[in-house]
Design a protein around this motif. Sequence first.
Motif, PDB file in Angstrom:
ATOM      1  N   LYS A  96     -39.230   5.104  30.413  1.00  0.00           N
ATOM      2  CA  LYS A  96     -40.048   5.644  31.497  1.00  0.00           C
ATOM      3  C   LYS A  96     -39.302   6.693  32.307  1.00  0.00           C
ATOM      4  N   ASP A  97     -40.077   7.598  32.907  1.00  0.00           N
ATOM      5  CA  ASP A  97     -39.530   8.505  33.906  1.00  0.00           C
ATOM      6  C   ASP A  97     -39.324   7.706  35.188  1.00  0.00           C
ATOM      7  N   LYS A  98     -38.106   7.659  35.668  1.00  0.00           N
ATOM      8  CA  LYS A  98     -37.799   6.836  36.835  1.00  0.00           C
ATOM      9  C   LYS A  98     -38.565   7.284  38.073  1.00  0.00           C
ATOM     10  N   ALA A  99     -38.748   8.559  38.229  1.00  0.00           N
ATOM     11  CA  ALA A  99     -39.396   9.078  39.436  1.00  0.00           C
ATOM     12  C   ALA A  99     -40.888   8.809  39.462  1.00  0.00           C
ATOM     13  N   THR A 100     -41.561   8.982  38.331  1.00  0.00           N
ATOM     14  CA  THR A 100     -43.023   8.873  38.301  1.00  0.00           C
ATOM     15  C   THR A 100     -43.525   7.563  37.700  1.00  0.00           C
ATOM     16  N   GLY A 101     -42.662   6.868  36.950  1.00  0.00           N
ATOM     17  CA  GLY A 101     -43.100   5.654  36.275  1.00  0.00           C
ATOM     18  C   GLY A 101     -43.865   5.915  34.988  1.00  0.00           C
ATOM     19  N   GLU A 102     -43.998   7.196  34.604  1.00  0.00           N
ATOM     20  CA  GLU A 102     -44.731   7.548  33.382  1.00  0.00           C
ATOM     21  C   GLU A 102     -43.978   7.048  32.151  1.00  0.00           C
ATOM     22  N   VAL A 103     -44.727   6.446  31.221  1.00  0.00           N
ATOM     23  CA  VAL A 103     -44.125   5.990  29.971  1.00  0.00           C
ATOM     24  C   VAL A 103     -43.953   7.197  29.053  1.00  0.00           C
ATOM     25  N   LEU A 104     -42.702   7.508  28.724  1.00  0.00           N
ATOM     26  CA  LEU A 104     -42.402   8.658  27.887  1.00  0.00           C
ATOM     27  C   LEU A 104     -42.377   8.293  26.402  1.00  0.00           C
ATOM     28  N   PHE A 105     -41.995   7.056  26.108  1.00  0.00           N
ATOM     29  CA  PHE A 105     -41.920   6.637  24.708  1.00  0.00           C
ATOM     30  C   PHE A 105     -41.929   5.120  24.629  1.00  0.00           C
ATOM     31  N   ASP A 106     -42.440   4.629  23.512  1.00  0.00           N
ATOM     32  CA  ASP A 106     -42.541   3.184  23.285  1.00  0.00           C
ATOM     33  C   ASP A 106     -41.954   2.878  21.913  1.00  0.00           C
ATOM     34  N   PHE A 107     -40.874   2.092  21.889  1.00  0.00           N
ATOM     35  CA  PHE A 107     -40.205   1.775  20.624  1.00  0.00           C
ATOM     36  C   PHE A 107     -40.809   0.492  20.044  1.00  0.00           C
ATOM     37  N   THR A 108     -41.493   0.647  18.916  1.00  0.00           N
ATOM     38  CA  THR A 108     -42.240  -0.488  18.374  1.00  0.00           C
ATOM     39  C   THR A 108     -41.817  -0.910  16.966  1.00  0.00           C
ATOM     40  N   TYR A 109     -41.003  -0.101  16.275  1.00  0.00           N
ATOM     41  CA  TYR A 109     -40.580  -0.513  14.930  1.00  0.00           C
ATOM     42  C   TYR A 109     -39.118  -0.122  14.688  1.00  0.00           C
ATOM     43  N   HIS A 110     -38.521  -0.767  13.708  1.00  0.00           N
ATOM     44  CA  HIS A 110     -37.096  -0.621  13.418  1.00  0.00           C
ATOM     45  C   HIS A 110     -36.734   0.826  13.051  1.00  0.00           C
ATOM     46  N   GLU A 111     -35.651   1.306  13.646  1.00  0.00           N
ATOM     47  CA  GLU A 111     -35.088   2.634  13.414  1.00  0.00           C
ATOM     48  C   GLU A 111     -35.996   3.769  13.884  1.00  0.00           C
ATOM     49  N   GLN A 112     -36.946   3.471  14.744  1.00  0.00           N
ATOM     50  CA  GLN A 112     -37.743   4.523  15.374  1.00  0.00           C
ATOM     51  C   GLN A 112     -36.841   5.315  16.323  1.00  0.00           C
ATOM     52  N   LYS A 113     -36.916   6.636  16.249  1.00  0.00           N
ATOM     53  CA  LYS A 113     -35.992   7.481  17.007  1.00  0.00           C
ATOM     54  C   LYS A 113     -36.733   8.366  18.000  1.00  0.00           C
ATOM     55  N   GLN A 114     -36.029   8.681  19.077  1.00  0.00           N
ATOM     56  CA  GLN A 114     -36.570   9.615  20.058  1.00  0.00           C
ATOM     57  C   GLN A 114     -35.410  10.352  20.726  1.00  0.00           C
ATOM     58  N   ILE A 115     -35.464  11.696  20.685  1.00  0.00           N
ATOM     59  CA  ILE A 115     -34.463  12.490  21.399  1.00  0.00           C
ATOM     60  C   ILE A 115     -34.863  12.517  22.866  1.00  0.00           C
ATOM     61  N   VAL A 116     -34.042  11.914  23.706  1.00  0.00           N
ATOM     62  CA  VAL A 116     -34.361  11.821  25.137  1.00  0.00           C
ATOM     63  C   VAL A 116     -33.875  13.057  25.878  1.00  0.00           C
ATOM     64  N   CYS A 117     -32.674  13.536  25.547  1.00  0.00           N
ATOM     65  CA  CYS A 117     -32.139  14.755  26.157  1.00  0.00           C
ATOM     66  C   CYS A 117     -31.561  15.644  25.065  1.00  0.00           C
ATOM     67  N   LYS A 118     -31.889  16.920  25.126  1.00  0.00           N
ATOM     68  CA  LYS A 118     -31.487  17.877  24.098  1.00  0.00           C
ATOM     69  C   LYS A 118     -30.229  18.614  24.529  1.00  0.00           C
ATOM     70  N   GLY A 119     -29.275  18.726  23.590  1.00  0.00           N
ATOM     71  CA  GLY A 119     -28.039  19.438  23.879  1.00  0.00           C
ATOM     72  C   GLY A 119     -28.261  20.930  24.091  1.00  0.00           C
ATOM     73  N   GLY A 120     -27.411  21.530  24.925  1.00  0.00           N
ATOM     74  CA  GLY A 120     -27.546  22.958  25.216  1.00  0.00           C
ATOM     75  C   GLY A 120     -27.079  23.830  24.056  1.00  0.00           C
ATOM     76  N   PHE A 121     -27.650  25.037  23.957  1.00  0.00           N
ATOM     77  CA  PHE A 121     -27.226  25.984  22.922  1.00  0.00           C
ATOM     78  C   PHE A 121     -25.851  26.542  23.266  1.00  0.00           C
ATOM     79  N   GLY A 122     -25.097  26.863  22.231  1.00  0.00           N
ATOM     80  CA  GLY A 122     -23.796  27.484  22.455  1.00  0.00           C
ATOM     81  C   GLY A 122     -23.927  28.934  22.891  1.00  0.00           C
TER      82      GLY A 122
END
Length: 343
Positions: A96-122
């Motif tokens: 969830k987004d801590k500020a708004t409480g919005e559900v951003l993603f729900d992990f429901t099965y094994h090895e399900q992946k989600q990129i939460v924060c993206k690395g910056g470009f070089g």
Amino acid sequence: MFTDKISIQVTAGNGGHGIVSWRREKYVPKGGPAGGNGGRGGDVIFVANENIFDLDAFRHIRIIKAQNGQSGGSQRKRGANGEDLIIKVPLGTLLKDKATGEVLFDFTYHEQKQIVCKGGFGGRGNACFATPTNRAPNKATNGRPGTEALIELELKMIADVGLVGFPNAGKSTLLTQVTTAKIKTASYPFTTLRPNLGYIKTYPHERGILLADIPGIIKGASDNKGLGLEFLRHIQRTQLLVFMVDLSAIDDRDPFQDLLTLRDELNKYDKSLLEKPSIVILNKLDTDEAQENKVGFHKQLKEHNITAPNFEICAITKEGLPEVVAHLKQSLQIARLHPETTV
């Protein structure tokens, strides 16, 4: 201690800086620009894992940061990328987004992946800026910062069956008798202070049954009394509910009133819970008090039009448990084949 909700600051890695460098080589007086690009910052990736059952690993963690990319080098060498940070979470985790409480993603099965924060470009080195009219650019760019987020992880267990009952009703004893779980049982209230999971093995090549035993519910649980709302969320995803009642009326309790209270507390917390298929288990049948109370209990079930199947058992001696397990297998088999069907 059981941890099922946590707040974390998550930051991806920054991109590495590009550099200004020149080709220095014998007999090459004007080697030109040779500054390399910076590497990409590492991502923060959350992955669901079926072998993790709580968020205890995050209990003392408040900041998670992925690796930064390295700066570029001379001779057009590109900086190394930052290593992605893999964070494992249990099935049933809500991100969830801590500020708004919005559900951003729900992990429901094994090895399900989600990129939460993206690395910056070089950043780019000066070799990237060379043109026919500017053969010796003296500039480079810095890497981009990685994205960041303040998130909340909330665990809602994904079990097939949820055991619901007052403290000392015998839920933990039932769980240990019909599953492979090894948990503490004792003859006093609130022995169970955290949700426990147990697995019933079925026929070969068939999916088993996962049971969740949550700490005892008392009147006012929906208003956060006792252990309250802390664990009620863990039965929201179950396919079938088991209401477990102490038929021996310990401490001068009224078994049927206990059942009504349990149903009322679940209704106040989430009305959809009572729409789930359910059964009623009458425990401690080995006592004289239970034998006296069962006739009146069944009469009141009819008077209140409660049609859920009911089973009389003694969890300690295993009396009646084979019938309960058989019903659970049959009910869940129907529910899995026809999710819209009420068992």
